[in-house]
Design a protein around this motif. Structure first.
Motif, PDB file in Angstrom:
ATOM      1  N   PHE A  85       0.787  -1.202   0.222  1.00 39.26           N
ATOM      2  CA  PHE A  85       0.375   0.049  -0.180  1.00 39.26           C
ATOM      3  C   PHE A  85       0.811   1.519  -0.420  1.00 39.26           C
ATOM      4  N   SER A  86       1.883   1.590   0.648  1.00 36.52           N
ATOM      5  CA  SER A  86       2.918   2.802   0.867  1.00 36.52           C
ATOM      6  C   SER A  86       3.545   2.604  -0.354  1.00 36.52           C
ATOM      7  N   GLY A  87       3.916   1.597  -1.281  1.00 30.75           N
ATOM      8  CA  GLY A  87       4.999   1.297  -2.280  1.00 30.75           C
ATOM      9  C   GLY A  87       4.630   1.952  -3.576  1.00 30.75           C
ATOM     10  N   LYS A  88       3.146   1.105  -3.637  1.00 30.12           N
ATOM     11  CA  LYS A  88       1.903   2.040  -5.122  1.00 30.12           C
ATOM     12  C   LYS A  88       1.339   3.581  -4.253  1.00 30.12           C
ATOM     13  N   ASP A  89       1.362   3.696  -2.908  1.00 28.73           N
ATOM     14  CA  ASP A  89       1.404   5.255  -2.914  1.00 28.73           C
ATOM     15  C   ASP A  89       1.814   6.283  -3.467  1.00 28.73           C
ATOM     16  N   ASN A  90       3.354   5.710  -3.106  1.00 27.38           N
ATOM     17  CA  ASN A  90       4.549   7.027  -3.464  1.00 27.38           C
ATOM     18  C   ASN A  90       4.317   6.334  -5.074  1.00 27.38           C
ATOM     19  N   GLU A  91       4.626   5.464  -5.284  1.00 24.74           N
ATOM     20  CA  GLU A  91       4.960   5.335  -7.195  1.00 24.74           C
ATOM     21  C   GLU A  91       4.337   5.832  -7.433  1.00 24.74           C
ATOM     22  N   ASN A  92       3.223   6.148  -7.221  1.00 27.69           N
ATOM     23  CA  ASN A  92       1.339   7.351  -7.916  1.00 27.69           C
ATOM     24  C   ASN A  92       1.762   8.204  -7.810  1.00 27.69           C
ATOM     25  N   GLY A  93       2.200   9.216  -6.314  1.00 25.01           N
ATOM     26  CA  GLY A  93       3.535  10.499  -6.751  1.00 25.01           C
ATOM     27  C   GLY A  93       4.374  11.058  -7.630  1.00 25.01           C
ATOM     28  N   ALA A  94       5.069   9.890  -8.085  1.00 21.92           N
ATOM     29  CA  ALA A  94       6.053  10.198  -8.438  1.00 21.92           C
ATOM     30  C   ALA A  94       4.960  10.065 -10.204  1.00 21.92           C
ATOM     31  N   ARG A  95       4.298   8.738 -10.134  1.00 27.57           N
ATOM     32  CA  ARG A  95       3.501   8.771 -11.803  1.00 27.57           C
ATOM     33  C   ARG A  95       2.632  10.018 -12.706  1.00 27.57           C
ATOM     34  N   LEU A  96       2.382  10.892 -10.694  1.00 23.52           N
ATOM     35  CA  LEU A  96       1.323  12.530 -10.846  1.00 23.52           C
ATOM     36  C   LEU A  96       2.333  13.315 -11.877  1.00 23.52           C
ATOM     37  N   ALA A  97       3.288  13.387 -11.070  1.00 25.01           N
ATOM     38  CA  ALA A  97       4.545  14.396 -11.319  1.00 25.01           C
ATOM     39  C   ALA A  97       5.298  13.481 -12.920  1.00 25.01           C
ATOM     40  N   VAL A  98       5.105  12.594 -13.427  1.00 20.56           N
ATOM     41  CA  VAL A  98       5.504  12.507 -14.465  1.00 20.56           C
ATOM     42  C   VAL A  98       5.200  12.712 -15.461  1.00 20.56           C
ATOM     43  N   GLU A  99       3.640  12.275 -15.017  1.00 15.82           N
ATOM     44  CA  GLU A  99       2.307  13.020 -16.427  1.00 15.82           C
ATOM     45  C   GLU A  99       2.245  13.817 -16.430  1.00 15.82           C
ATOM     46  N   GLU A 100       2.221  15.079 -15.253  1.00 16.45           N
ATOM     47  CA  GLU A 100       1.782  16.271 -15.292  1.00 16.45           C
ATOM     48  C   GLU A 100       3.788  16.957 -16.626  1.00 16.45           C
ATOM     49  N   LEU A 101       4.428  16.711 -16.133  1.00 17.13           N
ATOM     50  CA  LEU A 101       5.953  16.805 -16.892  1.00 17.13           C
ATOM     51  C   LEU A 101       5.574  17.043 -18.286  1.00 17.13           C
ATOM     52  N   ASN A 102       4.795  15.897 -18.467  1.00 13.82           N
ATOM     53  CA  ASN A 102       4.917  15.354 -20.144  1.00 13.82           C
ATOM     54  C   ASN A 102       3.694  15.826 -21.079  1.00 13.82           C
ATOM     55  N   ALA A 103       2.623  16.410 -20.118  1.00 11.73           N
ATOM     56  CA  ALA A 103       1.380  17.162 -20.198  1.00 11.73           C
ATOM     57  C   ALA A 103       1.944  18.777 -21.055  1.00 11.73           C
ATOM     58  N   LYS A 104       2.445  19.189 -20.121  1.00 12.28           N
ATOM     59  CA  LYS A 104       3.303  20.551 -20.236  1.00 12.28           C
ATOM     60  C   LYS A 104       5.093  20.276 -19.991  1.00 12.28           C
ATOM     61  N   PRO A 105       5.534  19.745 -21.712  1.00 12.60           N
ATOM     62  CA  PRO A 105       6.945  19.268 -21.874  1.00 12.60           C
ATOM     63  C   PRO A 105       8.321  20.495 -21.412  1.00 12.60           C
ATOM     64  N   ILE A 106       9.372  19.855 -20.994  1.00  6.63           N
ATOM     65  CA  ILE A 106       9.711  21.028 -20.516  1.00  6.63           C
ATOM     66  C   ILE A 106      11.100  21.274 -21.488  1.00  6.63           C
ATOM     67  N   THR A 107      11.907  22.305 -21.757  1.00  2.00           N
ATOM     68  CA  THR A 107      12.810  22.093 -22.566  1.00  2.00           C
ATOM     69  C   THR A 107      14.233  21.740 -22.319  1.00  2.00           C
ATOM     70  N   VAL A 108      15.286  21.109 -22.419  1.00  2.00           N
ATOM     71  CA  VAL A 108      16.543  21.714 -22.305  1.00  2.00           C
ATOM     72  C   VAL A 108      17.726  21.089 -23.330  1.00  2.00           C
ATOM     73  N   GLY A 109      18.962  22.519 -23.003  1.00  6.46           N
ATOM     74  CA  GLY A 109      19.157  21.844 -24.218  1.00  6.46           C
ATOM     75  C   GLY A 109      19.122  21.853 -25.536  1.00  6.46           C
ATOM     76  N   GLY A 110      17.665  22.653 -26.070  1.00  6.58           N
ATOM     77  CA  GLY A 110      16.978  22.704 -27.290  1.00  6.58           C
ATOM     78  C   GLY A 110      16.302  21.924 -28.154  1.00  6.58           C
ATOM     79  N   LYS A 111      15.873  20.800 -26.485  1.00  9.32           N
ATOM     80  CA  LYS A 111      15.356  19.677 -26.614  1.00  9.32           C
ATOM     81  C   LYS A 111      14.238  19.496 -25.695  1.00  9.32           C
ATOM     82  N   LYS A 112      13.232  18.379 -26.669  1.00 13.00           N
ATOM     83  CA  LYS A 112      11.409  18.723 -25.513  1.00 13.00           C
ATOM     84  C   LYS A 112      12.066  17.412 -24.579  1.00 13.00           C
ATOM     85  N   LEU A 113      11.894  17.493 -23.307  1.00 10.09           N
ATOM     86  CA  LEU A 113      12.221  16.097 -22.121  1.00 10.09           C
ATOM     87  C   LEU A 113      10.677  15.374 -22.543  1.00 10.09           C
TER      88      LEU A 113
END
Length: 374
Positions: A40-68
């Motif tokens: 239950f703790s492992g899945k909760d932690n994974e969900n927190g990370a997944r939410l951040a990853v999905e938000e980053l991909n929804a509004k992509p950031i650019t580093v070194g001229g490349k979209k991440l």
């Protein structure tokens, strides 16, 4: 012939444009217990990370001229040191340079060597002080350590609960032992008598022999260094034996699972210390809780917000240094401060948070309820 050349030119331009537009993939590793009693703790932690990853991909950031483009690689370390080392090697072999976790101290301590050798940064919530005393520069503990959690619970017991006679039980894991020792050290410094220190395991479910022994010593509080799957039956057995003592613990029993497993034996008789500020009182806490519930149809548990913060902290530093090189990103994290949902993350030379508030909780209607910041 002229048309043919024109088509070729257009094709080359399209290919060049495609190459420029190609995303740079950044793998985020997650190591945690996704099976077994602590899933239950492992899945909760994974969900927190997944939410951040999905938000980053929804509004992509650019580093070194490349979209991440961020990809989450989540692995089940079973809360087991040997499995955790295998997971670390698997993530390292896959080229993962950014990891959130491990959750358990017993996993994080041996696995940290693998990550360090691979040049990967890790953001664990594992609390044993030994983790950051190894001299590695790749560790950023995103939570209070045992020193803070155990000692603050002891101070609260002495100053607010006014108890005089306490006992300690630990589950012999790196986490449980470390937490119990820190509680014991501060308890004695605060003038409390430690009437006994008993030992169990993180697989045990029957504590009647230990508790019967402690009952004869008339202890007013029992501090348990361990996890909710053991803490809950311990609370039930204390009630069955007529033990009136408070059950105290660290962050791993500060979870809804403790109330769920313990039923009516878990209430105001149980108190626990958790690192970080209370989400409901944090500026962006309620918004995070709403996002999490919408995405996963559940309330975030203890560390979902910290794992979410850790992924976004990595990304913020990548943008700041305009690079995905973990050495540059790590140096930026070491030198700066990142403001996340759970608070401000600033680290000392060892990789511990410079300041990590601790909140004391009890239980109401089976749910952790904050009563004080300490």
């Amino acid at each position: 012939m002229k048309l043919k050349h024109s088509v070729s030119a257009v094709a080359l331009l399209a290919m060049a444009a495609g190459a420029c537009a190609q995303d740079v993939v950044v793998k985020i590793g997650h190591s945690g217990p996704l099976s077994g009693a602590q899933a239950f703790s492992g899945k909760d932690n994974e969900n927190g990370a997944r939410l951040a990853v999905e938000e980053l991909n929804a509004k992509p950031i650019t580093v070194g001229g490349k979209k991440l483009k961020f990809e989450l690689m989540s692995e089940d370390d079973q809360g087991d040191p040997k499995a955790g080392v295998s997971v670390a090697q698997k993530l390292a072999d896959a080229g993962v340079k950014y990891v959130v976790g491990p959750y358990n101290s017993g996993v994080a301590i041996p696995a940290s060597r693998i990550y360090n050798e691979a040049g990967a940064l890790i953001a664990p919530v594992a609390t044993n002080p030994k983790l950051t005393q190894q001299g590695y520069k790749n560790i950023f503990r995103i939570n209070a350590s045992d020193t803070q959690l155990g000692s603050k619970m002891a101070l609260y017991a002495a100053n607010e609960l006014k108890v005089k006679n306490v006992a300690v039980i630990d589950d012999r894991t790196a986490f449980g032992q470390g937490l119990a020792e820190e509680f014991k050290k501060q308890a004695r410094a605060s003038g409390l008598q430690v009437a006994g220190h008993e030992y169990t395991t993180d697989k045990a479910v029957d504590f009647t022999a230990i508790l019967t022994k402690l009952k004869s010593k008339n202890v007013q509080a029992v501090f348990f260094g361990g996890y909710a799957p053991q803490g809950a039956p311990m609370a039930r057995q204390m009630k069955q034996l007529g033990i009136q003592a408070k059950l105290l613990g660290g962050d791993t029993i500060c979870t809804a699972e403790m109330g769920k497993l313990g039923g009516d034996a878990v209430g105001e008789n149980v108190l626990c210390a958790q690192g970080g500020t209370l989400l409901d009182k944090a500026a962006s806490g309620p918004a995070f809780k709403a996002k999490y519930k919408k995405r996963f149809n559940a309330e975030p548990d203890v560390y979902a917000s910290a794992y979410y913060d850790a992924v976004l902290m990595y990304a913020a530093s990548m943008q700041k240094v305009n690079s995905i090189d973990p050495a540059k990103v790590g140096a930026d994290i070491s030198a700066g401060t990142y403001k996340g949902v759970s608070g401000a993350y600033a680290f000392d030379a060892k990789g511990d948070m410079k300041s990590s508030p601790v909140t004391i909780f009890t239980f109401k209607n089976g749910q952790p309820a904050a009563i004080a910041s300490y």
